[in-house]
Write a protein that holds these residues in place. Structure first.
Motif, PDB file in Angstrom:
ATOM      1  N   ASP A  60      28.602  32.211  35.826  1.00  0.00           N
ATOM      2  CA  ASP A  60      27.351  32.704  36.399  1.00  0.00           C
ATOM      3  C   ASP A  60      26.544  33.487  35.359  1.00  0.00           C
ATOM      4  O   ASP A  60      25.340  33.278  35.216  1.00  0.00           O
ATOM      5  CB  ASP A  60      27.642  33.597  37.613  1.00  0.00           C
ATOM      6  CG  ASP A  60      26.370  34.080  38.272  1.00  0.00           C
ATOM      7  OD1 ASP A  60      25.835  33.377  39.144  1.00  0.00           O
ATOM      8  OD2 ASP A  60      25.882  35.174  37.901  1.00  0.00           O
ATOM      9  N   GLY A  61      27.194  34.418  34.672  1.00  0.00           N
ATOM     10  CA  GLY A  61      26.555  35.102  33.552  1.00  0.00           C
ATOM     11  C   GLY A  61      25.634  36.255  33.897  1.00  0.00           C
ATOM     12  O   GLY A  61      25.009  36.821  33.011  1.00  0.00           O
ATOM     13  N   ARG A  62      25.539  36.666  35.177  1.00  0.00           N
ATOM     14  CA  ARG A  62      24.585  37.720  35.533  1.00  0.00           C
ATOM     15  C   ARG A  62      25.214  39.090  35.735  1.00  0.00           C
ATOM     16  O   ARG A  62      24.485  40.094  35.765  1.00  0.00           O
ATOM     17  CB  ARG A  62      23.816  37.327  36.795  1.00  0.00           C
ATOM     18  CG  ARG A  62      22.851  36.179  36.597  1.00  0.00           C
ATOM     19  CD  ARG A  62      22.188  35.780  37.907  1.00  0.00           C
ATOM     20  NE  ARG A  62      23.140  35.182  38.839  1.00  0.00           N
ATOM     21  CZ  ARG A  62      22.836  34.757  40.062  1.00  0.00           C
ATOM     22  NH1 ARG A  62      21.590  34.881  40.509  1.00  0.00           N
ATOM     23  NH2 ARG A  62      23.744  34.203  40.845  1.00  0.00           N
ATOM     24  N   ALA A  63      26.507  39.183  35.915  1.00  0.00           N
ATOM     25  CA  ALA A  63      27.140  40.470  36.195  1.00  0.00           C
ATOM     26  C   ALA A  63      26.969  41.414  35.006  1.00  0.00           C
ATOM     27  O   ALA A  63      27.067  41.014  33.845  1.00  0.00           O
ATOM     28  CB  ALA A  63      28.616  40.284  36.511  1.00  0.00           C
ATOM     29  N   ALA A  64      26.709  42.693  35.319  1.00  0.00           N
ATOM     30  CA  ALA A  64      26.520  43.688  34.264  1.00  0.00           C
ATOM     31  C   ALA A  64      27.843  44.240  33.751  1.00  0.00           C
ATOM     32  O   ALA A  64      27.897  44.807  32.659  1.00  0.00           O
ATOM     33  CB  ALA A  64      25.652  44.830  34.781  1.00  0.00           C
ATOM     34  N   ALA A  65      28.912  44.084  34.533  1.00  0.00           N
ATOM     35  CA  ALA A  65      30.246  44.540  34.130  1.00  0.00           C
ATOM     36  C   ALA A  65      31.263  43.795  34.982  1.00  0.00           C
ATOM     37  O   ALA A  65      30.953  43.335  36.077  1.00  0.00           O
ATOM     38  CB  ALA A  65      30.394  46.056  34.306  1.00  0.00           C
ATOM     39  N   ALA A  66      32.482  43.692  34.467  1.00  0.00           N
ATOM     40  CA  ALA A  66      33.504  42.940  35.178  1.00  0.00           C
ATOM     41  C   ALA A  66      34.861  43.605  35.032  1.00  0.00           C
ATOM     42  O   ALA A  66      35.193  44.154  33.977  1.00  0.00           O
ATOM     43  CB  ALA A  66      33.574  41.505  34.652  1.00  0.00           C
ATOM     44  N   VAL A  67      35.639  43.548  36.115  1.00  0.00           N
ATOM     45  CA  VAL A  67      37.033  43.958  36.089  1.00  0.00           C
ATOM     46  C   VAL A  67      37.835  42.729  36.516  1.00  0.00           C
ATOM     47  O   VAL A  67      37.812  42.339  37.678  1.00  0.00           O
ATOM     48  CB  VAL A  67      37.316  45.143  37.032  1.00  0.00           C
ATOM     49  CG1 VAL A  67      38.784  45.546  36.950  1.00  0.00           C
ATOM     50  CG2 VAL A  67      36.416  46.330  36.681  1.00  0.00           C
ATOM     51  N   CYS A  68      38.494  42.101  35.551  1.00  0.00           N
ATOM     52  CA  CYS A  68      39.170  40.833  35.814  1.00  0.00           C
ATOM     53  C   CYS A  68      40.208  40.608  34.723  1.00  0.00           C
ATOM     54  O   CYS A  68      40.428  41.489  33.893  1.00  0.00           O
ATOM     55  CB  CYS A  68      38.165  39.684  35.848  1.00  0.00           C
ATOM     56  SG  CYS A  68      37.185  39.541  34.335  1.00  0.00           S
ATOM     57  N   ASP A  69      40.836  39.439  34.718  1.00  0.00           N
ATOM     58  CA  ASP A  69      41.896  39.212  33.738  1.00  0.00           C
ATOM     59  C   ASP A  69      41.375  38.691  32.401  1.00  0.00           C
ATOM     60  O   ASP A  69      42.142  38.530  31.460  1.00  0.00           O
ATOM     61  CB  ASP A  69      42.958  38.267  34.308  1.00  0.00           C
ATOM     62  CG  ASP A  69      42.575  36.804  34.177  1.00  0.00           C
ATOM     63  OD1 ASP A  69      41.350  36.500  34.242  1.00  0.00           O
ATOM     64  OD2 ASP A  69      43.479  35.965  34.022  1.00  0.00           O
ATOM     65  N   GLY A  70      40.071  38.413  32.310  1.00  0.00           N
ATOM     66  CA  GLY A  70      39.503  37.936  31.054  1.00  0.00           C
ATOM     67  C   GLY A  70      40.005  36.571  30.634  1.00  0.00           C
ATOM     68  O   GLY A  70      39.871  36.184  29.478  1.00  0.00           O
ATOM     69  N   GLY A  71      40.590  35.832  31.590  1.00  0.00           N
ATOM     70  CA  GLY A  71      41.145  34.513  31.278  1.00  0.00           C
ATOM     71  C   GLY A  71      42.593  34.549  30.844  1.00  0.00           C
ATOM     72  O   GLY A  71      43.166  33.521  30.477  1.00  0.00           O
ATOM     73  N   LEU A  72      43.216  35.741  30.890  1.00  0.00           N
ATOM     74  CA  LEU A  72      44.572  35.891  30.374  1.00  0.00           C
ATOM     75  C   LEU A  72      45.560  34.924  31.013  1.00  0.00           C
ATOM     76  O   LEU A  72      46.383  34.309  30.325  1.00  0.00           O
ATOM     77  CB  LEU A  72      45.066  37.325  30.594  1.00  0.00           C
ATOM     78  CG  LEU A  72      44.736  38.365  29.523  1.00  0.00           C
ATOM     79  CD1 LEU A  72      45.297  39.710  29.907  1.00  0.00           C
ATOM     80  CD2 LEU A  72      45.269  37.927  28.165  1.00  0.00           C
TER      81      LEU A  72
END
Length: 258
Positions: free
Chosen positions: A133-145
Protein backbone atom coordinates in the motif's frame (compact mmCIF):
# COMPACT_ATOMS: atom_id res chain seq x y z
CA UNK A 1 -23.10 -12.57 24.81
CA UNK A 2 -19.45 -11.43 24.53
CA UNK A 3 -20.20 -9.41 21.39
CA UNK A 4 -23.23 -7.81 23.06
CA UNK A 5 -21.11 -6.80 26.06
CA UNK A 6 -18.43 -5.35 23.81
CA UNK A 7 -20.93 -3.27 21.83
CA UNK A 8 -22.37 -2.02 25.13
CA UNK A 9 -18.86 -1.09 26.26
CA UNK A 10 -18.13 0.77 23.00
CA UNK A 11 -21.39 2.71 23.36
CA UNK A 12 -20.37 3.84 26.87
CA UNK A 13 -17.07 5.35 25.72
CA UNK A 14 -16.80 9.12 25.24
CA UNK A 15 -16.89 9.63 22.34
CA UNK A 16 -18.63 6.39 21.45
CA UNK A 17 -16.79 3.57 19.77
CA UNK A 18 -18.39 2.08 16.69
CA UNK A 19 -18.67 -1.26 14.95
CA UNK A 20 -17.87 -0.43 11.32
CA UNK A 21 -18.09 -2.28 8.01
CA UNK A 22 -15.17 -1.58 5.67
CA UNK A 23 -15.70 -2.11 1.92
CA UNK A 24 -13.15 -4.53 0.49
CA UNK A 25 -14.31 -6.81 -2.32
CA UNK A 26 -17.60 -6.93 -4.19
CA UNK A 27 -18.61 -10.05 -2.32
CA UNK A 28 -16.80 -9.41 0.95
CA UNK A 29 -16.24 -6.64 3.51
CA UNK A 30 -14.20 -6.33 6.69
CA UNK A 31 -15.65 -5.73 10.14
CA UNK A 32 -13.84 -3.54 12.62
CA UNK A 33 -14.07 -1.35 15.69
CA UNK A 34 -13.38 2.37 15.33
CA UNK A 35 -12.62 4.28 18.53
CA UNK A 36 -12.12 8.03 18.00
CA UNK A 37 -10.41 10.14 20.63
CA UNK A 38 -12.66 13.18 20.28
CA UNK A 39 -15.76 14.11 18.33
CA UNK A 40 -14.13 17.29 17.00
CA UNK A 41 -10.86 17.79 15.19
CA UNK A 42 -10.37 14.05 14.71
CA UNK A 43 -7.83 14.62 11.96
CA UNK A 44 -5.43 16.19 14.48
CA UNK A 45 -5.12 12.88 16.35
CA UNK A 46 -3.05 9.91 15.16
CA UNK A 47 -4.97 6.78 14.22
CA UNK A 48 -3.50 3.32 14.74
CA UNK A 49 -4.85 0.48 12.60
CA UNK A 50 -4.57 -2.76 14.57
CA UNK A 51 -4.71 -5.85 12.36
CA UNK A 52 -5.77 -9.13 13.96
CA UNK A 53 -4.24 -11.74 11.73
CA UNK A 54 -3.78 -15.32 12.93
CA UNK A 55 -2.94 -15.23 16.63
CA UNK A 56 -5.69 -12.97 17.99
CA UNK A 57 -9.10 -11.55 17.09
CA UNK A 58 -9.89 -7.84 16.82
CA UNK A 59 -11.65 -8.10 20.20
CA UNK A 60 -8.51 -9.49 21.83
CA UNK A 61 -6.13 -6.98 20.27
CA UNK A 62 -8.49 -4.14 21.27
CA UNK A 63 -8.40 -5.28 24.90
CA UNK A 64 -4.58 -5.25 24.83
CA UNK A 65 -4.03 -1.83 23.25
CA UNK A 66 -7.03 0.28 24.34
CA UNK A 67 -5.53 1.67 27.55
CA UNK A 68 -2.15 2.45 25.97
CA UNK A 69 -3.75 4.16 22.97
CA UNK A 70 -6.21 6.33 24.89
CA UNK A 71 -3.58 7.45 27.40
CA UNK A 72 -1.57 8.77 24.47
CA UNK A 73 -4.46 10.40 22.61
CA UNK A 74 -4.52 7.93 19.71
CA UNK A 75 -7.64 6.74 17.91
CA UNK A 76 -7.95 3.06 16.99
CA UNK A 77 -9.29 1.00 14.12
CA UNK A 78 -9.17 -2.72 14.97
CA UNK A 79 -9.82 -5.10 12.08
CA UNK A 80 -9.85 -8.86 11.52
CA UNK A 81 -7.89 -9.89 8.45
CA UNK A 82 -8.15 -13.43 7.05
CA UNK A 83 -4.89 -15.35 6.98
CA UNK A 84 -5.75 -16.86 3.60
CA UNK A 85 -6.49 -15.22 0.26
CA UNK A 86 -10.24 -14.62 -0.21
CA UNK A 87 -9.91 -15.67 -3.86
CA UNK A 88 -7.17 -16.89 -6.23
CA UNK A 89 -6.96 -13.39 -7.73
CA UNK A 90 -6.96 -11.32 -4.51
CA UNK A 91 -4.33 -11.49 -1.77
CA UNK A 92 -5.45 -11.25 1.86
CA UNK A 93 -3.02 -8.37 2.46
CA UNK A 94 -5.09 -6.09 0.23
CA UNK A 95 -7.33 -5.75 3.29
CA UNK A 96 -4.70 -3.29 4.61
CA UNK A 97 -5.43 -0.99 1.67
CA UNK A 98 -9.17 -1.28 2.34
CA UNK A 99 -8.65 -0.20 5.97
CA UNK A 100 -6.54 2.80 4.97
CA UNK A 101 -9.01 3.76 2.22
CA UNK A 102 -11.75 3.75 4.85
CA UNK A 103 -9.85 6.08 7.20
CA UNK A 104 -8.71 8.47 4.48
CA UNK A 105 -11.91 8.60 2.40
CA UNK A 106 -14.69 8.01 4.93
CA UNK A 107 -13.07 9.61 8.02
CA UNK A 108 -10.87 12.26 6.41
CA UNK A 109 -7.71 11.16 8.21
CA UNK A 110 -4.36 12.44 6.94
CA UNK A 111 -2.21 9.43 5.91
CA UNK A 112 0.74 11.08 7.66
CA UNK A 113 -1.12 10.45 10.93
CA UNK A 114 -1.86 6.75 10.33
CA UNK A 115 0.18 3.82 11.64
CA UNK A 116 -0.46 0.10 11.16
CA UNK A 117 0.42 -2.65 13.61
CA UNK A 118 0.11 -6.42 13.40
CA UNK A 119 -0.84 -8.71 16.27
CA UNK A 120 2.55 -10.37 16.61
CA UNK A 121 1.60 -13.49 14.68
CA UNK A 122 4.41 -15.55 13.12
CA UNK A 123 3.47 -14.31 9.67
CA UNK A 124 4.54 -11.58 7.24
CA UNK A 125 1.05 -10.95 5.82
CA UNK A 126 0.66 -7.56 7.53
CA UNK A 127 4.14 -6.50 6.41
CA UNK A 128 3.31 -7.33 2.80
CA UNK A 129 0.08 -5.34 3.00
CA UNK A 130 1.76 -2.26 4.48
CA UNK A 131 4.58 -2.37 1.93
CA UNK A 132 2.30 -2.86 -1.05
CA UNK A 133 0.00 0.00 0.00
CA UNK A 134 2.83 2.40 0.86
CA UNK A 135 0.78 5.06 2.72
CA UNK A 136 1.32 4.21 6.40
CA UNK A 137 3.46 6.73 8.29
CA UNK A 138 4.80 4.06 10.68
CA UNK A 139 4.51 0.32 11.12
CA UNK A 140 4.83 -2.28 13.86
CA UNK A 141 5.23 -5.63 12.13
CA UNK A 142 7.73 -8.39 11.44
CA UNK A 143 9.38 -6.57 8.51
CA UNK A 144 9.12 -9.75 6.44
CA UNK A 145 11.18 -11.76 8.93
CA UNK A 146 8.96 -14.83 8.95
CA UNK A 147 8.78 -15.06 5.16
CA UNK A 148 12.54 -14.53 4.89
CA UNK A 149 13.34 -17.00 7.68
CA UNK A 150 11.05 -19.68 6.21
CA UNK A 151 12.63 -19.17 2.80
CA UNK A 152 16.12 -19.62 4.28
CA UNK A 153 15.06 -22.92 5.86
CA UNK A 154 13.68 -24.08 2.52
CA UNK A 155 16.81 -22.92 0.69
CA UNK A 156 18.98 -24.91 3.09
CA UNK A 157 16.97 -28.07 2.41
CA UNK A 158 17.04 -27.47 -1.34
CA UNK A 159 20.79 -26.81 -1.31
CA UNK A 160 21.34 -30.07 0.58
CA UNK A 161 19.70 -31.81 -2.36
CA UNK A 162 22.01 -30.04 -4.82
CA UNK A 163 19.25 -27.87 -6.27
CA UNK A 164 19.00 -24.08 -6.77
CA UNK A 165 15.98 -22.02 -5.72
CA UNK A 166 15.39 -18.28 -6.06
CA UNK A 167 14.89 -16.36 -2.81
CA UNK A 168 11.62 -14.62 -1.88
CA UNK A 169 10.69 -11.37 -3.58
CA UNK A 170 9.18 -9.19 -0.86
CA UNK A 171 8.35 -5.48 -1.14
CA UNK A 172 10.63 -3.25 0.92
CA UNK A 173 9.30 -1.05 3.72
CA UNK A 174 10.04 2.68 3.45
CA UNK A 175 8.35 3.99 6.62
CA UNK A 176 9.79 3.84 10.17
CA UNK A 177 9.32 0.31 11.47
CA UNK A 178 9.36 -1.35 14.88
CA UNK A 179 9.96 -5.10 14.67
CA UNK A 180 8.95 -6.86 17.91
CA UNK A 181 10.52 -10.24 18.54
CA UNK A 182 9.67 -12.42 21.51
CA UNK A 183 12.58 -14.16 23.19
CA UNK A 184 12.67 -17.86 22.50
CA UNK A 185 10.96 -17.66 19.11
CA UNK A 186 12.50 -19.54 16.21
CA UNK A 187 14.40 -16.54 14.82
CA UNK A 188 17.53 -15.71 16.81
CA UNK A 189 17.84 -11.91 17.33
CA UNK A 190 21.27 -11.63 15.67
CA UNK A 191 20.02 -13.52 12.63
CA UNK A 192 16.86 -11.38 12.60
CA UNK A 193 18.93 -8.17 12.49
CA UNK A 194 20.98 -9.61 9.63
CA UNK A 195 17.86 -10.51 7.61
CA UNK A 196 16.32 -7.07 8.17
CA UNK A 197 19.51 -5.26 7.17
CA UNK A 198 19.74 -7.33 3.99
CA UNK A 199 16.10 -6.87 3.01
CA UNK A 200 15.73 -3.18 3.93
CA UNK A 201 19.20 -1.76 3.13
CA UNK A 202 17.93 1.78 2.52
CA UNK A 203 15.72 2.06 5.60
CA UNK A 204 17.62 3.26 8.65
CA UNK A 205 14.48 3.81 10.72
CA UNK A 206 14.15 0.19 11.84
CA UNK A 207 14.15 -0.83 15.49
CA UNK A 208 14.30 -4.52 16.40
CA UNK A 209 13.07 -5.00 19.97
CA UNK A 210 13.36 -8.32 21.78
CA UNK A 211 10.76 -8.79 24.51
CA UNK A 212 10.89 -11.36 27.28
CA UNK A 213 14.63 -11.75 27.86
CA UNK A 214 15.98 -11.53 31.41
CA UNK A 215 19.37 -10.08 30.47
CA UNK A 216 19.80 -6.34 30.17
CA UNK A 217 20.84 -4.64 26.97
CA UNK A 218 19.70 -2.25 24.24
CA UNK A 219 17.54 -4.89 22.52
CA UNK A 220 15.74 -6.32 25.56
CA UNK A 221 12.86 -5.64 27.89
CA UNK A 222 12.94 -7.70 31.07
CA UNK A 223 10.03 -10.10 31.36
CA UNK A 224 7.06 -10.29 29.00
CA UNK A 225 4.04 -8.31 30.14
CA UNK A 226 1.61 -7.62 27.25
CA UNK A 227 0.55 -4.30 28.79
CA UNK A 228 4.17 -3.11 29.13
CA UNK A 229 4.80 -4.23 25.57
CA UNK A 230 1.75 -2.23 24.38
CA UNK A 231 3.01 0.82 26.28
CA UNK A 232 6.41 0.53 24.59
CA UNK A 233 4.80 0.12 21.15
CA UNK A 234 2.52 3.14 21.56
CA UNK A 235 5.30 5.29 22.99
CA UNK A 236 7.32 4.49 19.86
CA UNK A 237 4.32 5.20 17.62
CA UNK A 238 3.80 8.52 19.38
CA UNK A 239 7.38 9.53 18.59
CA UNK A 240 6.90 8.67 14.91
CA UNK A 241 3.43 10.15 14.36
CA UNK A 242 3.97 13.30 16.40
CA UNK A 243 7.46 14.05 15.09
CA UNK A 244 6.25 16.67 12.64
CA UNK A 245 3.10 17.75 14.45
CA UNK A 246 4.62 20.82 16.10
CA UNK A 247 6.13 22.03 12.82
CA UNK A 248 2.87 21.43 10.95
CA UNK A 249 0.86 23.35 13.58
CA UNK A 250 3.30 26.25 13.34
CA UNK A 251 2.96 26.35 9.54
CA UNK A 252 -0.85 26.31 9.79
CA UNK A 253 -0.80 29.21 12.25
CA UNK A 254 1.50 31.24 10.02
CA UNK A 255 -0.64 30.53 6.95
CA UNK A 256 -3.79 31.65 8.81
CA UNK A 257 -2.20 35.09 9.33
CA UNK A 258 -1.44 35.61 5.63
Amino acid sequence: MAHTCLRHFLAKLTPQGETVVIPWLEERSLEGFYLPVTSHGANAHPVVVCIAETRRTKEEILSLVLRSARQRGMALLCVDLPDEAPSPRVAAETGITAALDYLIEARGIDPARIAVIGDGSPSSLVTRGIALDGRAAAAVCDGGLWDLWAARQTDACVAALGMVQAGPRLPAMNCPMLVPLRAGEAIEPGHARHLLAQHHPGNRDILLKVFGETSSGPWTLDGYDPILVADFVFDWLGQQLNAGAGEADCIRRLESRL
